[in-house]
Enzyme design. Structure first.
Site, short mmCIF file in Angstrom:
data_model
loop_
_atom_site.label_atom_id
_atom_site.label_comp_id
_atom_site.label_asym_id
_atom_site.label_seq_id
_atom_site.Cartn_x
_atom_site.Cartn_y
_atom_site.Cartn_z
CG ASP A 149 -2.70 3.87 4.81
OD1 ASP A 149 -3.70 3.64 5.51
OD2 ASP A 149 -2.45 3.23 3.76
CE LYS A 158 -7.49 -3.60 4.89
NZ LYS A 158 -7.20 -4.92 4.33
CD1 TRP A 210 -1.77 -2.32 2.04
CD2 TRP A 210 -2.73 -1.66 0.13
NE1 TRP A 210 -2.64 -3.32 1.64
CE2 TRP A 210 -3.24 -2.94 0.48
CE3 TRP A 210 -3.18 -1.04 -1.04
CZ2 TRP A 210 -4.17 -3.60 -0.32
CZ3 TRP A 210 -4.11 -1.70 -1.83
CH2 TRP A 210 -4.60 -2.97 -1.46
#
Length: 354
Positions: A167, A191, A100
């Site tokens: 993030d 998540k 990511w």
């Protein structure tokens, strides 16, 4: 029978959240309307999104500190683009700790120079780089706090005079941190916070308005702040379910309360991984994720037999990502300790019969 859900996301949520959300689908707050059909401009929903935004800041300890919480679309992947659109004028610095962050770097390069100041790609991202230098004169520094695929987690964050962007998609609201050290935090809700379909961004307002480029309205944090996250039709159901989850977390003692439970779950599983000769952890021990333990079978171990055992134990979602192989047991806030114990019991039984 409800499964022991170790899925990496969309993830497990508390049972009471499922129950309240399902009731709201039928009848929201005795209004005679479903949460799926109420107007996003109605007083009923405005109160939902206002409470959700306020609770995010309260749980992070960022109330009255110049931050705004936004509920947006597009997942963390949209934030890779949005961060750079709003903040990158000339040069930004990134650490590359997995899939990511690699994608975030790719998007940022469309807007200016990107310095990749550290990477763990040399060992398939099984550790967190340390002792790197952040250059002076950058527009911001970006990092990823937890790497879902590889099972690594930053335990501390570097000091920098530039805005710190993080993030936190897979570990937001799971551990106590000084969140005021960050100028922008973003996370896909699916998540650890709510259902798929909504993203939270926590933005310190004074970092905005520094770039010279024109920013499209949908990409502009200031536009969304000015419109109270209602510039366009928000994800009504996803935000409401996230609110239910935020309330649940507050009633659990907030982040510090859930952190103790998360630490207990991680200790239980990692202890077994290290003790059992049939398993080996993937991530370096000092960088192991509390949320996403990754592990492999040792060479010569019968994978088919182990897979049969955990499936028979009603366990779901522990197959590892294709980048790593093996197994990944995602243990988000709502996963009970009993589910982790079930997995450990299977691992111990597998050892006895092998």
């Amino acid at each position: 029978m409800k499964k022991h859900n170790f899925s990496a996301g969309p993830c497990i949520l508390p049972q009471e959240v499922f129950e309240k959300a399902s009731q709201a689908v039928l009848d929201f707050n005795d209004s005679g309307l479903s949460i799926l059909e109420i107007s996003h401009r109605s007083d009923a929903f405005v109160s939902v999104i206002e409470e959700a935004r306020s609770l995010v800041l309260e749980l992070l300890g960022l109330q009255n500190k110049g931050y705004q919480a936004l509920f947006l679309h597009g997942g963390a992947s949209m934030q890779f683009l949005m961060v750079a659109y709003n903040l990158l004028q000339k040069k930004a610095a990134y650490t590359n700790t997995g899939t990511w962050s690699s994608k975030a770097i790719k998007e940022a390069k469309m807007f200016g120079e990107v310095a990749e100041v550290a990477s763990s790609k040399d060992k398939n991202f099984n550790y967190i780089p340390k002792d790197y230098q952040i250059p002076e004169g950058i527009d911001y520094f970006h990092c990823t706090s937890n790497n879902t695929i590889y099972g690594t987690q930053m335990k501390s964050f570097p000091k920098t005079t530039a805005p710190l962007v993080c993030d936190m998609s897979s570990d937001i609201l799971s551990r106590t941190l000084d969140f005021s050290q960050f100028d922008l935090i973003y996370a896909g809700a699916q998540k650890n916070m709510g259902p798929a379909g909504v993203t939270v961004a926590i933005v310190k307002e004074d970092i905005l308005g520094k770039v010279e480029r024109q920013i499209p309205s949908m990409m502009d944090y200031k536009v969304h702040i000015d419109k109270d996250s209602m510039f366009n039709t928000p994800s009504v159901f996803a935000i409401y379910t996230s609110l239910l989850n935020l309330r649940w977390l507050k009633n659990k003692g907030g982040i510090s309360g859930i952190e103790a439970q998360n630490d207990a779950k991680a200790k239980l599983l990692y202890t077994e991984i290290d003790r059992n000769p049939l398993f080996k952890g993937f991530a370096e021990k000092e960088d192991r994720s509390t949320m996403n333990p990754t592990f492999n079978l040792t060479e010569g171990t019968d994978k088919a037999s182990f897979d049969k055992l955990w499936k028979e134990a009603n366990i779901n979602g522990i197959n590892g990502h294709r980048s790593v192989g093996g197994y990944r047991a995602s243990m988000y806030n709502a996963l009970p300790l009993e589910s982790v114990q079930t997995l450990v019991d299977v691992m111990q039984h597998f050892e006895k019969i092998s």
